[in-house]
Design a protein around this motif. Structure first.
Motif, PDB file in Angstrom:
ATOM      1  N   PRO A 198     -17.889 -15.410  40.470  1.00 60.59           N
ATOM      2  CA  PRO A 198     -17.199 -16.208  39.439  1.00 60.59           C
ATOM      3  C   PRO A 198     -18.207 -16.900  38.528  1.00 60.59           C
ATOM      4  CG  PRO A 198     -17.131 -17.345  41.559  1.00 60.59           C
ATOM      5  CD  PRO A 198     -17.752 -15.998  41.819  1.00 60.59           C
ATOM      6  N   VAL A 199     -18.389 -16.401  37.327  1.00 52.00           N
ATOM      7  CA  VAL A 199     -19.342 -16.975  36.386  1.00 52.00           C
ATOM      8  C   VAL A 199     -18.612 -17.357  35.108  1.00 52.00           C
ATOM      9  CG1 VAL A 199     -21.299 -15.699  37.324  1.00 52.00           C
ATOM     10  CG2 VAL A 199     -19.999 -14.743  35.428  1.00 52.00           C
ATOM     11  N   GLY A 200     -19.132 -18.351  34.428  1.00 49.99           N
ATOM     12  CA  GLY A 200     -18.559 -18.789  33.173  1.00 49.99           C
ATOM     13  C   GLY A 200     -19.132 -18.032  31.997  1.00 49.99           C
ATOM     14  N   PRO A 201     -18.749 -18.392  30.787  1.00 54.41           N
ATOM     15  CA  PRO A 201     -19.191 -17.681  29.587  1.00 54.41           C
ATOM     16  C   PRO A 201     -20.641 -17.988  29.234  1.00 54.41           C
ATOM     17  CG  PRO A 201     -17.824 -19.547  28.987  1.00 54.41           C
ATOM     18  CD  PRO A 201     -17.777 -19.450  30.477  1.00 54.41           C
ATOM     19  N   ARG A 202     -21.262 -17.057  28.533  1.00 58.19           N
ATOM     20  CA  ARG A 202     -22.662 -17.172  28.112  1.00 58.19           C
ATOM     21  C   ARG A 202     -22.815 -16.602  26.713  1.00 58.19           C
ATOM     22  NH1 ARG A 202     -26.780 -13.009  28.001  1.00 58.19           N
ATOM     23  NH2 ARG A 202     -28.884 -13.901  27.978  1.00 58.19           N
ATOM     24  N   ILE A 203     -23.707 -17.204  25.919  1.00 60.89           N
ATOM     25  CA  ILE A 203     -24.066 -16.655  24.608  1.00 60.89           C
ATOM     26  C   ILE A 203     -25.550 -16.312  24.608  1.00 60.89           C
ATOM     27  CG2 ILE A 203     -24.329 -17.130  22.147  1.00 60.89           C
ATOM     28  CD1 ILE A 203     -21.886 -18.922  22.317  1.00 60.89           C
ATOM     29  N   SER A 204     -25.866 -15.111  24.167  1.00 64.41           N
ATOM     30  CA  SER A 204     -27.234 -14.659  23.961  1.00 64.41           C
ATOM     31  C   SER A 204     -27.497 -14.641  22.461  1.00 64.41           C
ATOM     32  CB  SER A 204     -27.416 -13.258  24.547  1.00 64.41           C
ATOM     33  OG  SER A 204     -28.599 -12.654  24.078  1.00 64.41           O
ATOM     34  N   ILE A 205     -28.574 -15.331  22.021  1.00 65.91           N
ATOM     35  CA  ILE A 205     -28.946 -15.392  20.613  1.00 65.91           C
ATOM     36  C   ILE A 205     -30.276 -14.668  20.458  1.00 65.91           C
ATOM     37  CG2 ILE A 205     -29.412 -16.893  18.638  1.00 65.91           C
ATOM     38  CD1 ILE A 205     -27.928 -19.097  20.471  1.00 65.91           C
ATOM     39  N   GLN A 206     -30.281 -13.554  19.729  1.00 68.91           N
ATOM     40  CA  GLN A 206     -31.468 -12.704  19.635  1.00 68.91           C
ATOM     41  C   GLN A 206     -32.068 -12.781  18.235  1.00 68.91           C
ATOM     42  OE1 GLN A 206     -28.614  -9.902  19.860  1.00 68.91           O
ATOM     43  NE2 GLN A 206     -27.858 -11.141  21.548  1.00 68.91           N
TER      44      GLN A 206
END
Length: 213
Positions: A198-206
């Motif tokens: 169970p993991v929450g949301p993540r944003i990757s900024i490249q």
């Protein structure tokens, strides 16, 4: 869009900002001329930035789903995406500051600035990106760099040599910075694996130089 995020006790600051890069980056030599730089907790206020980028308001990120051909059928890409071209305004001033700071820090090695910004929103453990190298454009034949800032719930960032070999794995989140350099896009692959945890949301900024995708 409103996404629930479990905040980090290590990032309880109101102001979004950047910590120093000089003297704080750990370089990990890989094989075949590739390397990886790590700077944990580079971006402060990462949870606040995550909220800005996912809850609308002034940030106004136009997240979109894409579809791709998979064998004989079209399927949804397992993450939401937004790409900012060289002359587009980024959705938060700290991202412009981050791009400038990275360009200044790596100027001698890279020889050019970071110009574009791509963002991926991983909504839960089912969202992922498969093994790949960013080989569209000059990165198919030249050494380059791709810098990634991770905000939101920590996820595994994995790398492995092209053709097989032991993988390298790091857990990234809450403002961590990773930079892939040298021949990494041609001689190594990277991925964000799916997980049943169970993991929450993540944003990757490249952040990438011109003509590197």
């Amino acid at each position: 869009m409103n996404m629930a995020l479990q905040g980090s006790l290590l990032d309880q600051v109101d102001e979004i900002g950047l910590r120093p890069l000089d003297g704080a980056i750990r370089r990990i030599p890989l094989t075949r001329g590739a390397w990886l730089d790590l700077r944990p907790g580079w971006l402060t206020g990462a949870d606040e930035l995550f909220a800005r980028l996912t809850q609308g308001g002034s940030a106004g990120v136009g997240w979109r789903a894409e579809r791709r051909q998979m064998y004989d059928r079209e399927v949804a890409t397992p993450r939401l995406l937004r790409f900012y071209h060289q002359h587009e305004t980024l959705p938060d001033p700290v991202l412009t500051q981050a791009r400038s700071a990275l360009s200044a820090h790596y100027a001698d090695e890279l020889g050019e600035p970071f110009t574009t910004a791509g963002m991926c929103l991983y909504r839960d453990g089912r969202d992922s990106v498969a093994w790949h190298g960013d080989r569209i454009g000059r990165s198919s034949t030249q050494d380059t760099m791709i810098a990634i800032v991770s905000i939101g719930h920590p996820r595994t960032f994995a790398m492995r040599p092209v053709g097989g070999g032991a993988s390298v794995r790091h857990t990234l989140g809450h403002g961590d910075l990773v930079v892939m350099g040298g021949s990494a896009q041609r001689t190594w692959e990277h991925a964000i694996p799916k997980t049943s945890k169970p993991v929450g949301p993540r944003i990757s900024i490249q952040f990438r130089p011109y003509d590197v995708r």
